[in-house]
Design an enzyme around this catalytic site. Structure first.
Site, short mmCIF file in Angstrom:
data_model
loop_
_atom_site.label_atom_id
_atom_site.label_comp_id
_atom_site.label_asym_id
_atom_site.label_seq_id
_atom_site.Cartn_x
_atom_site.Cartn_y
_atom_site.Cartn_z
N LYS A 749 0.80 -1.23 0.00
CA LYS A 749 0.00 0.00 0.00
C LYS A 749 0.83 1.28 0.00
CE LYS A 749 -4.42 -1.39 2.00
NZ LYS A 749 -5.30 -1.22 3.18
N GLU A 753 3.31 8.77 3.67
CA GLU A 753 2.53 9.92 4.13
C GLU A 753 1.60 9.64 5.30
OE1 GLU A 753 1.40 10.53 -0.11
OE2 GLU A 753 1.74 12.63 0.33
MO1 MOS Z 1 4.00 13.98 -1.69
S1 MOS Z 1 3.10 15.62 -0.85
O1 MOS Z 1 2.85 13.53 -2.89
O2 MOS Z 1 5.48 14.40 -2.33
#
Ligand code: MOS
Length: 787
Positions: A749, A753
């Site tokens: 996955k 982030e």
């Molecule tokens: Mo990330 S904010 O998609 O580099």
């Protein structure tokens, strides 16, 4: 031949980034391009996948052998320095470079008046991930769109000369009135309408469901609140830099700090009307991007402009201050209404957001829809408005839309729990949803319940005393708070090439970046497993626009995309090896089907009978083949039938000095459900880093604009506060088991982030529990606790 696929990948990326259910719907609308899985993943032996493997590039990084964009050299290299505007809006009336040009060693001063030709249309400047609008065109004309805008480039023999000369460029302006304050613009903010087709604006709020207003009015228990997130900046360690090597004959090699070399290559080609073969963009290493490097930044355009003007190699490194105009997390005002039954189930959710962008581009993500997605609730309503300010365009920053939208939601849920006199974790469990509430579909997997359970247990949540100000440690008030995190598990079309040599070495290449997340390392692990080779027999090549097509590295999508890409290409390599092995006299694999063999320990081995095996070296030698080369594109089937998300549960302890209001985040437990974890060491680092950033978001980070001048006041990391070691205490990371056979054959996955989502809310909630004081605008500084 794969460029088409890459374009679609980027498009899907843009469609999917932070779009929740709508992303899925957009995928479904594009079913024609969501082609079937084009490979049969052989079950890998997985001696490396899932292990805590150290970074394969770690040594190069700590010894300085790894070169960054501003470190590449060329003979006759010239250096640039940027002159920036001191006003926020207006026109350049006069620009006088004569004094700068008199400095010994100055080669040229480029301005809008004397620069070589650049493209004049908006579309030429629109990169793969550009929002709607007219992209910024550096040195294009006399218009000033924001304070700190580049308005001249001094090029000199030495960087110090360039920088000194830049201070001598005299500029006079015709100034116009500007607005940079979101609160002054909130009444004029422009609503985003839900488009007829989601693909037209995948980031518009989803359609409402039920009747949220009525349900809210009728609810037994209600909470409403307004939450503020300031402008925040990425502040990667590495400065934005480009070294443009003049190769002669108009050809350029561009070492650029970017999260997407092919995106930059296309941008340079269209802005300067150059042929793809004449522009090679490289970014082998990157000192952090966090979203600020998704779009080509202005220094690459200026460095290329200067190299072409002087017909010589040019390096341009921005200063830390100059990096504060490269994009930022938009400031936002969010309003949440929650209506619930006394028993702790939700009846109504309304989520409204006003987010900041520039006057020239409409950047936004979809903060509001996370609220309707996460919890079970029949009635939900969303609204999103854009405040257009005289600032540069805002942009993606680690977990765009979720880091901010879920912050507001999870603080509001905590406040609702207080109103309900219910434990905040218990409230989340009562509102738990096994289905994506926006699109009414199941998840490919959702291990959030395990996150809650394992996180709470590791933290000792059951010992929490509900009453605020009831827990103490000497002079400190102790607070325990929690929150949920959610992000998308995206995947993009990608191409991977593998060259396997008869000596048992594999070179695996793809144009993706490694933005510091550990892409080199996971690619090595996956390739080693798929090809049955030891780690040190695999070399990775990436960050080069001439390599097989990749989308920008962002959205946490590269781990899943490139790993499955490696699996696809490895399958082709294995099939080719089997073809060769079958040609051997008395081949033990003579009638083995392609999927009945695996690669392990340098051999092709029958899955049914391990004694039937042929070494890679023998198979290749017999056919007098010294290398096998395969390149395959991988797409991902998505019929929209399932939601793909990662989740997390955060448990936080804060200690707040009762007299002074000083806040310390003494303990964090982050329990994450993110499918198969490829590398428990680098994954752990990703989550830890995200949690540290969450501490910054909660307590420290805030870009301050002097609205009188429309200028950022704290464009440096002395005054833009980020957490330092003294701010970081005990952080425990848990990965819950989350098998997922639907999302992709390897069940990956991505987790670059998810780690930041929910952290700031959990800290804010812990601070409330410690002090009884609810602070709804970030960052929570000690003065706000004393008010
Ligand atoms: Mo990330 S904010 O998609 O580099």
């Amino acid at each position: 031949m794969v460029s088409d696929i890459s374009r679609r990948g980027v498009l899907q990326g843009a469609v999917a980034l932070g779009t929740l259910g709508y992303g899925g719907q957009a995928y479904a609308d594009r079913a024609a391009i969501a082609v079937q899985k084009d490979y049969q993943a052989s079950k890998p032996m997985t001696p490396y996948i899932g292990t805590p493997t150290s970074r394969v590039d770690g040594r190069a990084k700590v010894t300085g052998a790894a070169k960054y964009a501003g470190e590449f050299n060329a003979t006759g290299l010239a250096y640039g320095s940027v002159v920036t505007s001191s006003i926020a809006k207006g026109r350049i009336a006069r620009i006088d470079a004569s004094e700068a040009l008199r400095v010994d060693g100055v080669l040229d001063v480029l301005t809008h008046q004397n620069r070589p030709r650049m493209a004049s249309t908006d579309s030429a400047y629109r990169d793969d991930v550009a929002p709607e609008g007219s992209p910024f065109r550096p040195l294009y004309d006399d218009r000033i769109l924001f304070s700190g805008q580049p308005i001249a480039l001094v090029v000199a023999e030495e960087p110090e000369i360039a920088r000194f000369a830049a201070s001598l460029v005299r500029v006079e302006y015709d100034e116009e009135a500007h607005v940079t304050d979101v609160y002054r613009q909130r009444d004029e903010a422009i609503p985003l309408e839900a488009p007829a087709k989601p693909a037209e604006n995948p980031f518009a709020p989803p359609k409402p469901r039920g009747a949220a207003e009525k349900a809210f009015a009728a609810a037994e228990v209600r909470h409403q609140g307004e939450y503020y997130v300031p402008i925040e900046h990425h502040n990667p360690m590495e400065m934005y830099a480009s070294t443009v090597i003049w190769e002669g004959g108009g050809k350029l090699t561009v070492y650029d700090k970017t999260q997407g070399v092919q995106n930059v290559q296309r941008y340079v080609c269209s802005v300067f009307d150059m042929k793809p073969d004449d522009v090679r963009v490289m970014s082998p290493f990157m000192g952090g991007g966090f979203g600020s490097g998704l779009r080509p930044q202005y220094q690459v355009a200026l460095a290329v402009l200067a190299a072409r003007a002087l017909e010589r190699s040019v390096r341009l490194v921005l200063t830390r201050q100059q990096m504060y105009v490269l994009g930022y997390r938009p400031a936002m005002i969010q309003r949440i209404e929650l209506g619930a039954k006394a028993g702790g189930t939700l009846d109504a959710i309304t989520h409204e957001a006003i987010t900041v962008t520039s006057k020239y581009e409409a950047f936004h993500r979809q903060e509001t829809a996370w609220s309707g997605l996460l919890y079970k609730c029949a009635n939900a309503k969303y609204a999103h408005k854009l405040a257009r300010l005289d600032l540069p365009t805002s942009c993606d920053m680690r977990c765009p839309s979720a880091a901010t939208g879920v912050y507001a939601l999870e603080c509001a849920m905590d406040e609702l729990a207080v109103a309900l006199k219910l434990d905040p974790l218990e409230l989340r469990l009562r509102c738990y949803s096994d289905r994506d509430q926006n699109a009414d579909r199941p998840y490919s997997s959702k291990g959030l319940r395990d996150c809650y359970r394992q996180g709470a247990e590791a933290f000792g949540w059951d010992k929490r005393i509900p009453q605020p100000r009831s827990m103490r440690d000497g002079n400190d008030l102790v607070g325990w708070g929690m929150a949920t995190g959610i992000w998308e598990a995206l995947q993009m079309p990608i191409a991977v090439r593998i060259v396997l040599s008869a000596n048992g070495h594999a070179e695996v290449s793809c144009a993706t970046s490694d933005i510091g997340t550990g892409t080199y390392t996971i690619m090595t692990q996956v390739a080693a497993d798929m090809l049955g080779l030891p780690l040190d027999s695999v070399t990775i090549k990436l960050g080069d626009s001439t390599l097989p097509q990749s989308p920008v590295e962002g959205g946490s999508w590269i781990a899943a995309s490139v790993s499955n890409g490696i699996a696809t290409t490895s399958d082709a390599v294995r099939k080719e090896l089997l073809r060769l092995a079958k040609q051997m006299p008395n081949s033990p694999l003579a009638d083995a089907a392609p999927d009945a063999v695996v690669l392990a320990d340098g051999k092709l081995v029958s899955k049914r009978d391990a004694s039937r095996a042929v070494s890679i070296a023998d198979a290749m030698r017999h056919s007098a083949v010294d290398r096998i080369e395969q390149e395959k594109s991988t797409t991902f089937a998505d019929d929209g039938s399932h939601a793909h998300n990662t989740h997390s549960a955060l448990f936080v302890e804060v200690k707040v000095d009762e007299q002074l209001g000083v806040i310390r985040v003494t303990r964090v437990v982050s329990a994450v459900a993110a499918g198969r974890i490829l590398n428990t060491k680098t994954a752990h680092s990703q989550i830890m880093g995200s949690v540290v950033w969450g501490i910054g978001m909660a307590l420290h980070e805030e870009t301050l604009v002097d609205h009188k001048f429309g200028r950022i006041m704290n464009a440096n990391i002395a005054e833009y506060h980020v957490p330092v070691n003294a701010d970081v205490h005990d952080i425990k990371v848990i990965f819950v088991d989350e098998p997922d056979e639907i999302i992709n054959p390897l069940g990956i996955k991505g987790l670059g982030e998810i780690g930041i989502v929910g952290v700031a809310a959990a800290i804010a909630n812990a601070i409330y529990h410690a002090t009884g004081k609810r602070v709804r605008d970030l960052p929570i500084t000690l003065d706000k606790l004393q008010r």
